[in-house]
Scaffold this active site. Structure first.
Site, mmCIF file in Angstrom:
data_model
loop_
_atom_site.group_PDB
_atom_site.id
_atom_site.type_symbol
_atom_site.label_atom_id
_atom_site.label_comp_id
_atom_site.label_asym_id
_atom_site.label_seq_id
_atom_site.Cartn_x
_atom_site.Cartn_y
_atom_site.Cartn_z
ATOM 1 N N CYS A 384 0.841 -1.195 0.000
ATOM 2 C CA CYS A 384 0.000 0.000 0.000
ATOM 3 C C CYS A 384 0.883 1.255 0.000
ATOM 4 C CB CYS A 384 -0.927 0.008 1.207
ATOM 5 S SG CYS A 384 -2.049 1.418 1.246
ATOM 6 N N ASP A 487 -1.002 -3.353 -15.345
ATOM 7 C CA ASP A 487 -1.247 -2.955 -16.742
ATOM 8 C C ASP A 487 -1.905 -4.017 -17.617
ATOM 9 O OD1 ASP A 487 -0.022 -0.591 -16.049
ATOM 10 O OD2 ASP A 487 1.939 -1.155 -16.851
#
Length: 638
Positions: A384, A487
């Protein structure tokens, strides 16, 4: 970008611009024409009578530029709306004003009236409505003539407060039931891992026992005491075994906490020597989960809620995981944090992701999850990037605190009966990858699976994921499965990712932009999905949201808010039939272009006002005091 789109539209040719998707020239347009078309068609569909909420006061930007990096100071204006010194509000993580769903209705119907008109325990002091006729007169109009919850389960628990109440209410304001459907679902648990009131009270009173956690934490304290007595150098030399592992505390504790079959435990038995006395399985091997060649839906904060995960499961996601939960909030019994752990019956392989930075709290949290929830694995979030988590040492911060990280993994492994997985990034700084150094260590710690996001903390999403580095790390992780993340927006991206040797693929933003990506990958095709099919997906999400959050005004507006957050990603999808070059790349932004029909054009708009219009198709008009500021790049709606 606007000028290039205008020139291209005039010439009727397609010109490739760096960072911009190549759209067929027949569909290209300008900003003014696009918004003019959307507004005129919306008013025409409403019979030419645009309400106050239908018309956007000014044409917002499309969100193609980066938002202000500087933190905006928000101040409430005279009308109650949040303003930022004359600047238009943009989506942001910091200082984002939050509107509670409770503000959208002045007074609710008392629960005692909803539940078969039983006597209210608060009597005259009760704040809520008890007069049904008075409440029904003030209640907003029903959204539709049928109630999804009643049609599916035969009974709506929200009764008269339901925004679809006419479907299951008699003229005498009595709630109806379909006994056949009620019997069909009797005894069936659709959603697991709810926080019981009894457990919540025990957590708040700190009366929950963590026996296994205390056993492990005692060994840590004994190690600390030894080092204080003998000096760090001598203690380390005494405790580090030949294979680099650590013996925790006493021989008995070492026997319990082993994480490798190479270590020989001190055997203290009477009778024949068995394999179990000599060979110790890693705690992560107590329950087997097959992670190989699976499609893993990433644990997505805010958008990765239970209704969204149900949508992705229907399209072929193999593994799902709950949103990141803070371990301290779970230990305190916070209802909102426990809601992130809920699991639907359709989620066959489901995990929980927790965040924390201290061995004691993370170990206790793992034991709490192990004893009171139904999960297939537990994931540690050490990737995170947000400041709130990183600055206290959690998330990406764990990657640079390897000693604490090891203690957390060992402790959680000790108390868990399910595999323990870890999600990491390439590193913290952009040009300083450290994942390849950390992965061999994690193999010794007993991690069952590693997920690597191919970017550093500093990069966020500004550059492409480094799949060459992911390939290098997958070889280092073997035989432990390593999942790659970053991606993936088409089956071609997935094929290239699998060529790197990863054990599986985690999909995050790609699933938000088009949740049918799982079907595309499994069927190896590009799906030119129609706008009607996409609206049906949103309708299913709406129904799942009403089932999960409720069909009263509060539940409806909560469902709407989460749908709008999702639409801030879904609008980035470019229909396959409009692309000059297939497939769409996740980092490419579209120029202004028209869809093949009005609904498709409405869905590709990056104007938050148009997202509101989509929500109104499914959930009725927004309340008069409705406001929304997306978490991600977009303009605010007032």
């Amino acid at each position: 970008m606007e000028n290039s789109a205008e020139n291209t539209a005039e010439k009727g040719t397609s010109v490739a611009v760096k960072g911009e998707a190549v759209i067929k020239p027949d569909f290209l347009t300008t900003k003014e024409k696009f918004h003019g078309f959307i507004d005129s068609e919306w008013q025409r569909s409403r019979g030419g009578n645009a309400s106050e909420n239908d018309t956007v006061k000014e044409t917002p930007e499309t969100g193609v530029q980066e938002p202000e990096a500087k933190r905006l100071k928000l101040e409430p204006g005279k009308d109650g709306a949040w303003k930022s010194h004359g600047k238009r509000l943009r989506g942001q993580n910091k200082s984002r004003p939050h509107t509670k769903p409770t503000t959208y209705e002045e007074k609710r119907l008392c629960l005692s009236v909803i539940q078969d008109n039983r006597q209210c325990p608060f009597g005259d002091k009760c704040y809520f409505h008890h007069n049904v006729a008075e409440y029904m007169a003030l209640k907003p109009a029903d959204i539709a003539e049928s109630c999804y919850i009643y049609d599916t389960f035969g009974k709506c628990a929200y009764g008269l407060s339901c925004r679809f109440a006419k479907a299951h209410t008699t003229p005498e304001f009595k709630t109806m039931e379909n006994t056949d459907l009620v019997k069909a679902y009797e005894g069936r648990i659709l959603v697991k891992n709810s926080l019981s009131k009894e457990l919540q009270n025990r957590l708040r009173k700190r009366s929950v026992e963590f026996k296994k956690s205390e056993e492990y934490l005692k060994t840590l304290s004994k190690k600390t005491d030894k080092k204080e007595q003998h000096g760090n150098g001598e203690a380390c030399a005494a405790e580090v075994s030949a294979d680099g592992g650590e013996q925790h505390g006493t021989p008995e504790a070492g026997n319990q906490l082993q994480t490798s079959s190479d270590k020989q435990p001190p055997v203290k038995t009477v009778g024949p020597l068995t394999d179990q006395d000599v060979i110790k399985l890693r705690p992560s091997e107590k329950k087997q989960v097959d992670f190989q060649n699976k499609l893993y839906l990433a644990p997505l904060t805010t958008c990765g809620n239970l209704p969204f995960r149900r949508i992705c499961k229907r399209f072929g996601a193999d593994i799902t995981c709950g949103e990141m939960a803070m371990c301290t909030n779970l230990l305190q019994g916070q209802q909102s944090e426990w809601a992130l752990l809920k699991r639907h019956e359709t989620e066959d392989v489901f995990g929980i992701q927790v965040e924390g930075c201290f061995p004691d709290t993370m170990t206790r949290c793992a034991e709490l999850i192990n004893n009171h929830t139904d999960v297939d694995f537990v994931d540690i979030n050490s990737g995170c990037p947000i400041d709130l988590v990183y600055k206290k040492g959690g998330g990406c911060g764990l990657m640079t605190r390897t000693r604490k990280f090891e203690q957390i993994v060992n402790g959680m492994n000790y108390v868990l009966d399910v595999p323990l997985t870890v999600k990491i990034r390439t590193g913290v700084q952009e040009k300083c990858n450290i994942a390849h150094k950390l992965i061999p260590e994690m193999k010794n710690w007993g991690v069952s699976m590693i997920t690597l996001h191919g970017r550093s903390r500093e990069q966020r999403y500004t550059k492409l994921a480094d799949w060459d580095y992911i390939n290098t790390c997958s070889k280092l992780a073997s035989p432990i499965p390593l999942f790659g993340n970053g991606d993936i927006l088409s089956y071609e991206d997935a094929v290239k990712a699998r060529e790197t040797g990863v054990s599986g693929i985690m999909i995050a933003r790609g699933a938000l932009i088009k949740p049918w990506i799982f079907t595309e990958i499994k069927e190896s095709r590009h799906w030119d999905i129609s706008s009607t099919e996409r609206l049906d997906i949103l309708r299913d999400f709406t129904n799942f949201g009403l089932e999960h959050w409720g069909s009263d005004t509060r539940g409806v507006e909560k469902t709407r808010t989460f749908m709008l957050e999702w639409l801030s990603f879904m609008c980035r999808y470019i229909p396959v039939g409009l692309l000059e070059r297939v497939p769409q790349k996740i980092n490419e932004r579209p120029p202004y272009y028209m869809g093949r029909n009005y609904l498709e054009s409405l869905m590709i708009s990056q104007n938050v006002g148009d997202w509101i219009r989509i929500s109104e198709m499914l959930l009725g008009p927004v309340p008069k005091n409705f406001s929304f500021l997306p978490k991600h790049k977009a303009n605010a709606y007032k």
